[in-house]
Design a protein around this motif. Structure first.
Motif, PDB file in Angstrom:
ATOM      1  N   PHE A 275       0.769  -1.215   0.132  1.00  0.00           N
ATOM      2  CA  PHE A 275       0.069   0.074  -0.104  1.00  0.00           C
ATOM      3  C   PHE A 275       0.850   1.159   0.070  1.00  0.00           C
ATOM      4  O   PHE A 275       2.055   1.026   0.288  1.00  0.00           O
ATOM      5  CB  PHE A 275      -0.895   0.048   1.249  1.00  0.00           C
ATOM      6  N   TYR A 276       0.289   2.394  -0.195  1.00  0.00           N
ATOM      7  CA  TYR A 276       1.029   3.629  -0.238  1.00  0.00           C
ATOM      8  C   TYR A 276       0.802   4.203   1.246  1.00  0.00           C
ATOM      9  O   TYR A 276      -0.491   4.070   1.717  1.00  0.00           O
ATOM     10  CB  TYR A 276       0.278   4.578  -1.165  1.00  0.00           C
ATOM     11  N   HIS A 277       1.627   4.548   1.919  1.00  0.00           N
ATOM     12  CA  HIS A 277       1.461   5.213   3.154  1.00  0.00           C
ATOM     13  C   HIS A 277       0.554   6.177   3.238  1.00  0.00           C
ATOM     14  O   HIS A 277       0.630   7.362   2.268  1.00  0.00           O
ATOM     15  CB  HIS A 277       2.744   5.622   3.733  1.00  0.00           C
ATOM     16  N   PRO A 278      -0.684   6.216   4.164  1.00  0.00           N
ATOM     17  CA  PRO A 278      -1.789   7.187   3.886  1.00  0.00           C
ATOM     18  C   PRO A 278      -1.333   8.728   4.252  1.00  0.00           C
ATOM     19  O   PRO A 278      -2.050   9.678   3.799  1.00  0.00           O
ATOM     20  CB  PRO A 278      -2.659   6.782   5.121  1.00  0.00           C
ATOM     21  N   ILE A 279      -0.235   8.784   4.906  1.00  0.00           N
ATOM     22  CA  ILE A 279       0.299  10.129   5.413  1.00  0.00           C
ATOM     23  C   ILE A 279       1.474  10.701   4.120  1.00  0.00           C
ATOM     24  O   ILE A 279       1.526  11.457   3.685  1.00  0.00           O
ATOM     25  CB  ILE A 279       0.679  10.228   6.752  1.00  0.00           C
ATOM     26  N   THR A 280       2.462   9.768   4.158  1.00  0.00           N
ATOM     27  CA  THR A 280       3.664  10.296   3.422  1.00  0.00           C
ATOM     28  C   THR A 280       3.583   9.797   2.006  1.00  0.00           C
ATOM     29  O   THR A 280       4.344  10.349   1.235  1.00  0.00           O
ATOM     30  CB  THR A 280       4.876   9.460   3.994  1.00  0.00           C
ATOM     31  N   GLY A 281       2.998   9.017   1.583  1.00  0.00           N
ATOM     32  CA  GLY A 281       2.445   8.508   0.203  1.00  0.00           C
ATOM     33  C   GLY A 281       3.570   7.354   0.031  1.00  0.00           C
ATOM     34  O   GLY A 281       3.775   6.862  -1.123  1.00  0.00           O
ATOM     35  N   GLU A 282       4.572   7.003   0.592  1.00  0.00           N
ATOM     36  CA  GLU A 282       5.489   5.999   0.354  1.00  0.00           C
ATOM     37  C   GLU A 282       5.073   4.896   0.247  1.00  0.00           C
ATOM     38  O   GLU A 282       4.341   4.381   0.865  1.00  0.00           O
ATOM     39  CB  GLU A 282       6.534   5.999   1.529  1.00  0.00           C
ATOM     40  N   PRO A 283       5.659   4.027  -0.838  1.00  0.00           N
ATOM     41  CA  PRO A 283       5.019   2.893  -1.139  1.00  0.00           C
ATOM     42  C   PRO A 283       5.631   1.954   0.114  1.00  0.00           C
ATOM     43  O   PRO A 283       6.785   1.932   0.351  1.00  0.00           O
ATOM     44  CB  PRO A 283       5.809   2.538  -2.736  1.00  0.00           C
ATOM     45  N   MET A 284       4.861   1.059   0.531  1.00  0.00           N
ATOM     46  CA  MET A 284       5.041   0.024   1.702  1.00  0.00           C
ATOM     47  C   MET A 284       4.597  -1.416   1.089  1.00  0.00           C
ATOM     48  O   MET A 284       3.633  -1.643   0.712  1.00  0.00           O
ATOM     49  CB  MET A 284       3.920   0.191   2.821  1.00  0.00           C
ATOM     50  N   GLU A 285       5.672  -2.218   1.314  1.00  0.00           N
ATOM     51  CA  GLU A 285       5.324  -3.788   0.663  1.00  0.00           C
ATOM     52  C   GLU A 285       5.908  -4.521   1.688  1.00  0.00           C
ATOM     53  O   GLU A 285       7.003  -4.680   2.257  1.00  0.00           O
ATOM     54  CB  GLU A 285       6.299  -3.890  -0.507  1.00  0.00           C
TER      55      GLU A 285
END
Length: 313
Positions: A275-285
């Motif tokens: 997902f994309y971090h809901p605050i930073t937008g960073e991709p999280m896997e």
């Protein structure tokens, strides 16, 4: 959804290295972080403090290739949570990702009922955090695997309102009865509960919710098959009902199964959550290994590998 401060936020949390020659991840960490002990490097890996190309990796012998980017978390992992049902995979000030064992509810059905939420709330209290776990998606009691919880109302709202854009990949692995005839495909139907809370499937609109499940057969034996599943929709009991629809119910399923129970539990595990971090937008896997109870039914000379693309027809 992305925030311009995302890069700076990430940089403050990680030390970043670029791989310039093939080698194992443990050896790379020890070579890159001069002076670190082998045990310390293993602790960081075991505590999910390492990402490779933004994917959490904890295997000591993970093979790196030139050009890969390795990030090492600057923050010490907090290991205060000791619970046989819940393992923390990732945590920051906004959300927490956990691996759930089979046999525990995602959230209480009645006040103070034992669940992942009550375990996390007690954990936050012990750490003197002024937050509680907010449910944004669920797994059935007897399904294991990766889940995410928000740590405040605002993050919960963002995740609930933008779930389809934020969550990029959720996959499951299942042990099902019988030999799968197809290498892959798609199952679709309308799902609706009856008064006894049993979910029924219909090929035509029955007033329920439309559900789509993609599957990819990883191994097929005479009695059981190992299947990877990707949900296009996230309906209640969707995988269990859809596998029943095609004549290959999930093993250990007392509600939608056929009585087959070779591993002593429901054969369903949520192994990937991107997902994309809901605050930073960073991709999280995030990804967990397939449960050994599952793979012991399918002895092979090399580990199973998931598909890189979404299973499809």
């Amino acid at each position: 959804m992305r925030n311009k401060s995302g890069a700076q936020y990430a940089a403050s949390k990680y030390i970043e290295f670029t791989v310039n020659k093939p080698m194992s991840l443990l050896d790379f960490i020890m070579e890159s972080m001069k002076g670190i002990s082998r045990n310390k490097a293993k602790d960081i890996l075991t505590g999910h403090g390492i990402t490779v190309d933004r994917k959490s990796v904890s295997q000591y012998n993970y093979e790196l290739r030139p050009g890969m980017v390795v990030r090492v978390s600057k923050h010490k992992r907090n290991n205060e949570l000791k619970n046989k049902y819940v393992k923390i995979v990732y945590e920051d000030k906004d959300l927490i990702v956990i691996e759930k064992s089979a046999g525990i509810l995602s959230m209480p059905a009645v006040t103070q009922q034992f669940s992942i939420k009550t375990v996390l709330d007690e954990y936050f209290t012990r750490r003197h955090f002024k937050c509680t776990a907010h449910v944004v998606h669920r797994l059935d009691r007897d399904t294991s695997g990766l889940m995410m919880y928000a740590k405040n109302i605002e993050v919960q709202r963002i995740l609930e309102e933008h779930w389809q854009e934020i969550v990029t990949d959720r996959r499951y692995v299942a042990v099902v009865s019988g030999k799968m005839e197809k290498e892959g495909g798609t199952i679709s139907s309308w799902l609706k509960d009856n008064k006894a809370y049993v979910t029924y499937s219909s090929p035509t609109d029955n007033g329920g919710k439309y559900a789509v499940t993609h599957f990819h057969t990883l191994d097929a034996r005479e009695r059981y098959s190992l299947v990877e599943l990707k949900l296009e929709t996230g309906r209640k009991n969707q995988i269990r009902v859809h596998m029943q629809d095609i004549g290959h119910p999930v093993v250990g399923d007392s509600k939608y199964g056929n009585g087959s129970d070779p591993i002593g539990r429901l054969g369903l595990h949520a192994y990937r959550l991107n997902f994309y971090h809901p605050i930073t937008g960073e991709p999280m896997e995030f990804e967990t290994p397939f449960p050994t109870l599952f793979t012991k039914l399918f002895p092979v000379s090399k580990p199973f590998h998931s598909t890189t693309e979404a299973p499809s027809e």
